[in-house]
Design a protein around this motif. Structure first.
Motif, short mmCIF file in Angstrom:
data_model
loop_
_atom_site.label_atom_id
_atom_site.label_comp_id
_atom_site.label_asym_id
_atom_site.label_seq_id
_atom_site.Cartn_x
_atom_site.Cartn_y
_atom_site.Cartn_z
N GLU A 273 0.61 -0.89 -0.10
CA GLU A 273 -0.31 -0.08 0.24
C GLU A 273 1.35 1.48 0.15
OE1 GLU A 273 -2.59 -0.32 2.88
OE2 GLU A 273 -3.36 -1.54 2.71
N HIS A 274 2.06 1.10 -0.42
CA HIS A 274 2.99 2.08 -0.16
C HIS A 274 4.49 2.30 -1.32
CE1 HIS A 274 2.19 3.73 4.51
NE2 HIS A 274 1.13 1.90 4.36
N ALA A 275 4.59 3.46 -1.48
CA ALA A 275 5.81 3.73 -2.79
C ALA A 275 6.89 2.89 -2.14
CB ALA A 275 5.89 4.82 -2.60
N PRO A 276 7.69 2.09 -2.57
CA PRO A 276 8.98 1.21 -2.80
C PRO A 276 10.29 2.27 -2.39
CG PRO A 276 8.09 0.25 -4.83
CD PRO A 276 7.65 1.81 -4.34
N GLY A 277 9.71 3.69 -2.48
CA GLY A 277 10.83 4.47 -2.14
C GLY A 277 10.32 5.37 -0.64
N ASP A 278 9.33 4.75 -0.17
CA ASP A 278 9.07 5.18 1.15
C ASP A 278 9.10 4.06 2.40
OD1 ASP A 278 8.23 7.67 0.32
OD2 ASP A 278 6.23 7.01 0.15
N ILE A 279 8.65 3.31 1.51
CA ILE A 279 9.11 1.64 2.13
C ILE A 279 11.07 1.35 2.30
CG2 ILE A 279 8.95 -0.88 2.31
CD1 ILE A 279 6.47 0.10 2.97
N MET B 282 13.02 1.28 6.15
CA MET B 282 14.01 0.20 5.88
C MET B 282 14.93 0.69 6.66
SD MET B 282 12.75 -2.64 3.38
CE MET B 282 13.59 -4.21 4.00
N ILE B 283 15.76 1.28 6.30
CA ILE B 283 17.10 1.97 6.68
C ILE B 283 17.17 2.86 7.33
CG2 ILE B 283 17.75 2.32 4.02
CD1 ILE B 283 17.69 5.31 4.06
N PRO C 92 13.03 -1.89 -9.67
CA PRO C 92 13.97 -0.57 -8.86
C PRO C 92 12.95 -0.41 -7.00
CG PRO C 92 11.91 0.01 -10.84
CD PRO C 92 11.96 -1.36 -10.79
N GLY C 93 14.45 -1.09 -6.61
CA GLY C 93 14.25 -0.77 -5.04
C GLY C 93 14.17 -2.32 -4.84
N GLY C 94 14.54 -3.16 -6.22
CA GLY C 94 14.49 -4.52 -5.09
C GLY C 94 16.60 -4.66 -5.13
N GLY C 95 16.49 -5.85 -5.30
CA GLY C 95 18.13 -6.02 -4.82
C GLY C 95 18.56 -7.57 -5.08
N SER C 96 19.98 -7.63 -5.57
CA SER C 96 20.83 -8.84 -5.53
C SER C 96 21.87 -9.28 -4.52
CB SER C 96 21.77 -9.04 -6.73
OG SER C 96 20.70 -9.19 -8.04
N LEU C 97 21.45 -9.53 -3.81
CA LEU C 97 22.31 -10.79 -2.76
C LEU C 97 23.36 -10.93 -2.96
CD1 LEU C 97 22.43 -10.40 0.51
CD2 LEU C 97 21.96 -13.07 0.63
N VAL C 98 24.63 -10.54 -3.30
CA VAL C 98 26.05 -11.27 -3.07
C VAL C 98 27.00 -11.64 -2.35
CG1 VAL C 98 28.39 -10.59 -3.81
CG2 VAL C 98 26.08 -8.67 -4.70
N ALA D 274 35.22 2.10 13.26
CA ALA D 274 34.63 2.02 12.36
C ALA D 274 33.34 2.73 12.66
CB ALA D 274 33.35 0.39 12.60
N VAL D 275 32.35 2.97 11.01
CA VAL D 275 31.70 3.84 11.25
C VAL D 275 30.41 2.81 11.00
CG1 VAL D 275 33.14 5.60 11.28
CG2 VAL D 275 32.77 4.72 9.05
N GLY D 276 29.18 2.92 10.67
CA GLY D 276 27.92 2.63 10.04
C GLY D 276 27.27 3.90 9.78
N ARG D 277 25.88 2.69 9.29
CA ARG D 277 24.80 4.31 8.20
C ARG D 277 23.60 3.83 9.68
NH1 ARG D 277 24.41 5.46 2.89
NH2 ARG D 277 22.58 6.76 4.12
N MET D 278 22.89 4.93 9.15
CA MET D 278 21.74 5.28 9.94
C MET D 278 20.92 5.59 8.29
SD MET D 278 22.48 4.27 13.25
CE MET D 278 21.10 4.88 13.96
N GLY D 279 19.90 6.27 9.28
CA GLY D 279 18.74 6.22 7.68
C GLY D 279 19.18 7.85 7.53
N GLY D 280 18.49 7.92 6.32
CA GLY D 280 19.09 9.70 5.40
C GLY D 280 20.87 9.65 4.99
N PRO D 281 21.31 10.50 5.05
CA PRO D 281 22.74 10.98 5.11
C PRO D 281 23.41 10.61 6.67
CG PRO D 281 22.06 12.88 5.58
CD PRO D 281 20.45 11.78 5.60
N THR D 282 23.21 10.71 7.85
CA THR D 282 22.99 10.04 8.63
C THR D 282 24.18 8.89 9.01
OG1 THR D 282 21.53 10.93 9.81
CG2 THR D 282 22.74 10.07 11.55
N PHE D 283 25.60 9.16 9.57
CA PHE D 283 26.29 7.38 10.40
C PHE D 283 26.49 8.10 11.32
CE2 PHE D 283 27.20 8.36 5.63
CZ PHE D 283 27.73 7.68 5.21
N VAL D 284 27.10 6.34 11.71
CA VAL D 284 27.31 6.55 13.28
C VAL D 284 29.08 6.04 13.08
CG1 VAL D 284 26.75 4.30 12.99
CG2 VAL D 284 26.50 5.19 15.19
N ARG D 285 29.47 6.52 14.82
CA ARG D 285 30.62 6.26 15.06
C ARG D 285 30.67 4.96 16.01
NH1 ARG D 285 31.08 11.87 15.54
NH2 ARG D 285 32.84 12.65 13.48
N THR D 286 31.36 4.12 16.40
CA THR D 286 31.13 3.59 17.11
C THR D 286 32.13 3.30 18.67
OG1 THR D 286 33.04 2.17 16.02
CG2 THR D 286 30.86 1.54 15.16
#
Length: 203
Positions: free
Chosen positions: A8-14, A18-19, A149-155, A182-194
């Motif tokens: 019921e929602h656009a893939p971009g919103d999903i 998720m991120i 679009p928005g799908g993916g391949s698991l390597v 090490a650094v990680g990703r949050m949502g959008g442009p946000t990264f996180v330190r450890t």
């Protein structure tokens, strides 16, 4: 509490949901080469280990819209069967981020970002010299989850070699997170330190 039904929602919103909820995500900084030997370097934050015997790591390459739906990394790995996962530390996050730009396949992202290629032992793709940990990998399998679009391949890749800088090793097998940075990703442009960590003993 709100309930979201994916259909019921656009893939971009999903994607945004998720991120924002699958956090923090480690970053696979993947180096590869095409059949002509052109170097490629790109970050992927859908990344984890999935086996230790044998050692196997995996990351997901998303399907994009436009004329080139598949990332160069995925095309290179399919063609050559080899790649390197480099772990990202704080000191070169801006250079890592520079490689996420959409550029033509013939562009060498090592040169684009000012990162140093380091020859691998067993695979053709170079390692990132600035990284403190590298994993040389041979392709095990590509699992196509979706071509939409928005799908993916698991390597999935078998780790042939672990290269670990001496300064991040606490002993023969333990890695010091304080030295790895090490650094990680949050949502959008946000990264996180450890830096903020705590221990708990398993029951």
């Amino acid at each position: 509490m709100r309930t979201f039904i994916p259909g019921e929602h656009a893939p971009g919103d999903i994607y945004k949901l998720m991120i924002g909820m699958i956090v923090p995500r480690p970053i696979a900084f993947v180096s590869s080469v095409d059949v002509q030997g052109v170097r490629n370097l790109a970050p992927f934050s859908y990344f984890t280990g999935c086996s230790t015997n044998p050692p196997v790591v995996c990351f997901c390459a998303a399907v994009r819209t436009g004329a080139r739906p598949h990332k160069d990394t995925l095309e290179n790995i399919r063609a050559t069967g080899e790649f390197v996962v480099n772990i990202v530390s704080e000191e070169f996050t801006e250079k890592m981020n520079a490689t996420s730009a959409e550029v033509a396949p013939e562009v060498d992202e090592f040169a684009l970002a000012g990162l140093t290629p380091l020859a691998s032992d067993l695979v053709k793709p170079a390692r990132v010299a600035e990284s403190r940990i590298h994993m040389e990998c041979r392709l095990r399998e590509v699992v196509v989850v979706s071509e939409l679009p928005g799908g993916g391949s698991l390597v999935l890749g078998d780790v042939l070699r672990f290269h670990i800088a001496e300064e991040v090793l606490l002993d023969s097998y333990k890695i010091d997170p304080e030295k790895l940075k090490a650094v990680g990703r949050m949502g959008g442009p946000t990264f996180v330190r450890t830096h903020d960590r705590f221990d708990m003993k398993r029951p």
